[in-house]
Design a protein around this motif. Structure first.
Motif, PDB file in Angstrom:
ATOM      1  N   HIS A  84       0.906  -1.163   0.000  1.00  0.00           N
ATOM      2  CA  HIS A  84       0.000   0.000   0.000  1.00  0.00           C
ATOM      3  C   HIS A  84       0.940   1.207   0.000  1.00  0.00           C
ATOM      4  CE1 HIS A  84      -3.392  -2.591   1.755  1.00  0.00           C
ATOM      5  NE2 HIS A  84      -2.320  -3.323   2.015  1.00  0.00           N
ATOM      6  N   ARG A  91       1.721   6.652  11.252  1.00  0.00           N
ATOM      7  CA  ARG A  91       0.986   6.253  12.471  1.00  0.00           C
ATOM      8  C   ARG A  91       1.923   5.710  13.544  1.00  0.00           C
ATOM      9  NH1 ARG A  91      -2.974   3.304   8.780  1.00  0.00           N
ATOM     10  NH2 ARG A  91      -3.180   1.721  10.391  1.00  0.00           N
ATOM     11  N   TYR A 104      -4.507  -4.247  16.907  1.00  0.00           N
ATOM     12  CA  TYR A 104      -4.767  -3.521  15.653  1.00  0.00           C
ATOM     13  C   TYR A 104      -6.258  -3.247  15.510  1.00  0.00           C
ATOM     14  CZ  TYR A 104      -4.832  -2.722  10.577  1.00  0.00           C
ATOM     15  OH  TYR A 104      -5.025  -2.195   9.321  1.00  0.00           O
ATOM     16  N   ILE A 114      -6.809   2.630   9.709  1.00  0.00           N
ATOM     17  CA  ILE A 114      -6.858   3.012   8.293  1.00  0.00           C
ATOM     18  C   ILE A 114      -7.483   4.400   8.104  1.00  0.00           C
ATOM     19  CG2 ILE A 114      -7.909   2.381   6.060  1.00  0.00           C
ATOM     20  CD1 ILE A 114      -7.536  -0.599   6.928  1.00  0.00           C
ATOM     21  N   TYR A 154      -6.764   4.436   0.577  1.00  0.00           N
ATOM     22  CA  TYR A 154      -6.623   5.454   1.620  1.00  0.00           C
ATOM     23  C   TYR A 154      -7.329   6.743   1.185  1.00  0.00           C
ATOM     24  CZ  TYR A 154      -3.233   2.443   3.950  1.00  0.00           C
ATOM     25  OH  TYR A 154      -2.624   1.389   4.597  1.00  0.00           O
ATOM     26  N   HIS A 187     -11.437  -0.941   1.690  1.00  0.00           N
ATOM     27  CA  HIS A 187     -10.342  -1.146   2.655  1.00  0.00           C
ATOM     28  C   HIS A 187     -10.872  -0.893   4.071  1.00  0.00           C
ATOM     29  CE1 HIS A 187      -5.787  -0.189   3.504  1.00  0.00           C
ATOM     30  NE2 HIS A 187      -6.128  -1.394   3.887  1.00  0.00           N
ATOM     31  N   PHE A 224     -10.752  -5.838   1.827  1.00  0.00           N
ATOM     32  CA  PHE A 224     -10.357  -6.287   3.167  1.00  0.00           C
ATOM     33  C   PHE A 224     -11.545  -7.084   3.721  1.00  0.00           C
ATOM     34  CE2 PHE A 224      -8.581  -4.578   7.522  1.00  0.00           C
ATOM     35  CZ  PHE A 224      -8.242  -5.881   7.879  1.00  0.00           C
ATOM     36  N   HIS A 252      -7.779  -9.582   0.716  1.00  0.00           N
ATOM     37  CA  HIS A 252      -7.171  -9.660   2.043  1.00  0.00           C
ATOM     38  C   HIS A 252      -8.043 -10.667   2.804  1.00  0.00           C
ATOM     39  CE1 HIS A 252      -4.956  -6.078   1.005  1.00  0.00           C
ATOM     40  NE2 HIS A 252      -4.456  -5.953   2.211  1.00  0.00           N
ATOM     41  N   GLU A 255      -7.203 -12.820   7.786  1.00  0.00           N
ATOM     42  CA  GLU A 255      -6.036 -12.243   8.462  1.00  0.00           C
ATOM     43  C   GLU A 255      -6.175 -12.315   9.984  1.00  0.00           C
ATOM     44  OE1 GLU A 255      -5.133  -8.136   7.574  1.00  0.00           O
ATOM     45  OE2 GLU A 255      -3.471  -8.095   8.996  1.00  0.00           O
ATOM     46  N   HIS A 275      -2.457 -12.638   3.114  1.00  0.00           N
ATOM     47  CA  HIS A 275      -2.404 -12.686   4.588  1.00  0.00           C
ATOM     48  C   HIS A 275      -2.561 -14.134   5.064  1.00  0.00           C
ATOM     49  CE1 HIS A 275      -2.065  -8.499   5.833  1.00  0.00           C
ATOM     50  NE2 HIS A 275      -2.993  -8.169   4.951  1.00  0.00           N
ATOM     51  N   ASP A 326       3.711  -6.221   2.150  1.00  0.00           N
ATOM     52  CA  ASP A 326       2.521  -5.526   2.681  1.00  0.00           C
ATOM     53  C   ASP A 326       2.872  -4.134   3.195  1.00  0.00           C
ATOM     54  OD1 ASP A 326      -0.154  -5.153   3.303  1.00  0.00           O
ATOM     55  OD2 ASP A 326      -0.011  -6.092   5.277  1.00  0.00           O
ATOM     56  N   ASN A 328       2.873  -0.715   4.407  1.00  0.00           N
ATOM     57  CA  ASN A 328       1.748   0.203   4.634  1.00  0.00           C
ATOM     58  C   ASN A 328       2.007   0.991   5.917  1.00  0.00           C
ATOM     59  OD1 ASN A 328       0.033  -0.811   7.030  1.00  0.00           O
ATOM     60  ND2 ASN A 328       0.336  -2.709   5.879  1.00  0.00           N
ATOM     61  N   GLY A 330       0.289   1.237   8.670  1.00  0.00           N
ATOM     62  CA  GLY A 330      -0.311   0.770   9.921  1.00  0.00           C
ATOM     63  C   GLY A 330       0.214  -0.564  10.380  1.00  0.00           C
ATOM     64  N   SER A 331      -0.266  -1.630   9.752  1.00  0.00           N
ATOM     65  CA  SER A 331       0.057  -2.967  10.258  1.00  0.00           C
ATOM     66  C   SER A 331       1.485  -3.383   9.934  1.00  0.00           C
ATOM     67  CB  SER A 331      -0.910  -3.993   9.652  1.00  0.00           C
ATOM     68  OG  SER A 331      -0.734  -4.065   8.251  1.00  0.00           O
TER      69      SER A 331
HETATM   70  O1  NIG Z   1      -2.803  -5.325   4.526  1.00  0.00           O
HETATM   71  N1  NIG Z   1      -5.331  -5.488   6.512  1.00  0.00           N
HETATM   72  C1  NIG Z   1      -5.692  -4.457   5.962  1.00  0.00           C
HETATM   73  N2  NIG Z   1      -4.968  -3.550   5.309  1.00  0.00           N
HETATM   74  C2  NIG Z   1      -3.577  -3.342   5.485  1.00  0.00           C
HETATM   75  C3  NIG Z   1      -3.301  -2.450   6.638  1.00  0.00           C
HETATM   76  C4  NIG Z   1      -3.598  -1.070   6.323  1.00  0.00           C
HETATM   77  C5  NIG Z   1      -3.357  -0.099   7.431  1.00  0.00           C
HETATM   78  O2  NIG Z   1      -3.344  -0.451   8.634  1.00  0.00           O
HETATM   79  O3  NIG Z   1      -3.218   1.080   7.098  1.00  0.00           O
HETATM   80  C6  NIG Z   1      -2.861  -4.668   5.549  1.00  0.00           C
HETATM   81  O4  NIG Z   1      -2.344  -5.078   6.602  1.00  0.00           O
END
Ligand code: NIG
Ligand code: FE
Length: 424
Positions: A84, A91, A104, A114, A154, A187, A224, A252, A255, A275, A326, A328, A330-331
């Motif tokens: 992403h 974050r 999360y 997100i 996003y 998402h 997602f 996705h 997960e 995932h 992956d 991004n 966040g995760s």
């Molecule tokens: O692949 N799982 C969902 N979407 C992303 C995380 C995106 C985010 O936290 O910004 C992922 O882990």
């Protein structure tokens, strides 16, 4: 004098990963190593591959720019098939909450996650997104990535989803890496639709997706599919529409909880399901049978402090497994291919040869490009890596550190470690 192209010779190991289809199960061990190998690239396309002696008998060195790879293994460029990469803001604060124990999903459910990045991405200008995007691509290139997938998701409104995809389109033009674009409007549910996910799904299907397809802004559609995010039924609706519009499918899946995502991916004829930390045995069987590439993202499991996806079991049950970062905000704020290798081999029971297959030909297959990238075969793009070491076995052995000396993209040297990074 103008040369015909590039000739790389004397590679102690030329790892071709030869093939034009995903490798399933035990075939993932077949990476096809040519000892003392050479490769010729003309006009960006691989013209010949073989033993150095044989290649030098057929092609005159004087007609080519020559790289002597003595002491250096040569491999196909890596394909990072799940990222992403275009987003505004960061974050880091949320990450510190996760380190103290918040999950999360807890952070997401109380309005973080997100949707935080959505706010920052909506506020970001195209120029700002291009600037951070270029830096991120440079970092990926330094790890040997020659093709990367990038998702929208996003924006969650028409304007910003288009902005993200157009930024990727522009990055693809101005940076040597190739970018494959995926639409991921599903998402999260944006704040303006809070509590009305079903209406947001209608909005995606009726307003956004037709525009994305009409403007040819994406090749794939991703959702997602997760408890409290998008249900199986909502995912099915979105992806049926995507297919109708000519988009290929990714998910996705499974997960955070076991949700039937892998089974749905097989039912829909998805190119990949990604995932899969909680995948069921039935889901693994379905993916193996349907030829869905199971894309595993070990850096995300690591960053979320979750157990890894059952990669060993998936390979043993006959799946084609790919590995990706992956990357991004966040995760998994991590684009490190060396870390992917370390976790896959040391923590998931995946063998080095399988991990190489998972980052080359199978990752190419996860982008429906196994016919043009992911291996060093005649007729494919001249995307190759030259390592600092004589064997591919140094990749996981040099734990967490990049072993890439040079990257060749479409037959041109675009990265040289000794020259300080990207050189074109
Ligand atoms: O692949 N799982 C969902 N979407 C992303 C995380 C995106 C985010 O936290 O910004 C992922 O882990
Ligand atoms: Fe992702």
């Amino acid at each position: 004098m103008k040369k015909n192209g590039l000739l790389v010779k004397n590679a102690p190991e030329l790892v071709t990963c030869s093939g034009s289809k995903p490798k399933q199960g035990k075939d993932m061990m077949d990476i096809h190593v040519i000892e003392d190998g050479a490769v010729v690239i003309e006009e960006g396309i691989i013209k010949a591959v073989g033993k150095t002696e044989e290649i030098l008998g057929r092609f005159n060195e004087k007609d080519y720019d020559v790289i002597d790879a003595t002491g250096k293994a040569v491999l196909p460029g890596f394909v990072d098939s799940h990222t992403h990469l275009v987003f505004g803001g960061y974050r880091a604060e949320e990450f510190s909450w996760r380190l103290r124990g918040d999950s999360y999903m807890e952070i997401m459910e109380r309005g973080g996650g997100i949707v935080n990045t959505v706010k920052a991405t909506r506020e970001a200008t195209t120029e700002e997104l291009l600037e951070v995007g270029l830096n991120r691509l440079d970092s990926m290139l330094s790890f040997g990535v020659t093709t990367v997938e990038g998702k929208s998701g996003y924006g969650l409104d028409l304007e910003t989803e288009i902005k993200q995809l157009k930024v990727m389109e522009e990055l693809d033009k101005i940076h040597p890496l190739d970018i494959v674009k995926t639409f991921m409007g599903a998402h999260a549910t944006p704040v303006e639709y809070k509590g009305r996910t079903e209406e947001y799904v209608d909005f995606l299907i009726n307003e956004i997706m037709p525009q994305i397809a009409e403007q040819n802004l994406a090749e794939f559609s991703d959702v997602f599919c997760e408890k409290n995010v998008f249900s199986i039924e909502q995912t099915r609706r979105i992806q049926e529409k995507a297919k109708e519009l000519g988009l290929k499918i990714k998910l996705h899946a499974d997960e955070i909880v076991q949700f039937g995502g892998a089974e749905l991916a097989a039912e829909l004829g998805a190119v990949s399901a990604d995932h899969l930390l909680q995948v069921s045995d039935k889901g693994i069987e379905d993916m193996a049978k349907a030829g869905v590439v199971a894309t595993l993202l070990p850096c995300t499991a690591f960053s979320l402090k979750e157990s890894f996806a059952p990669g060993r079991k998936m390979i043993d049950m006959g799946c084609a497994v790919a590995l990706a970062t992956d990357f991004n905000p966040g995760s998994c704020f991590c684009e490190s291919i060396p870390l992917v290798f370390a976790l896959a081999t040391l923590q998931m029971g995946i063998r080095v040869e399988e991990a190489i297959t998972a980052l080359t030909i199978n990752a190419a297959a996860a982008l429906d490009r196994a016919h043009e990238i992911g291996s060093i075969d005649q007729g494919k793009k001249g995307d190759i890596l030259i390592l600092e070491f004589p064997s591919y076995k140094f990749i996981p052995y040099h734990i967490g550190v990049s072993t890439v000396d040079k990257v060749i993209k479409n037959g041109k040297i675009v990265f040289d470690k000794k020259k300080g990074g990207r050189i074109c």
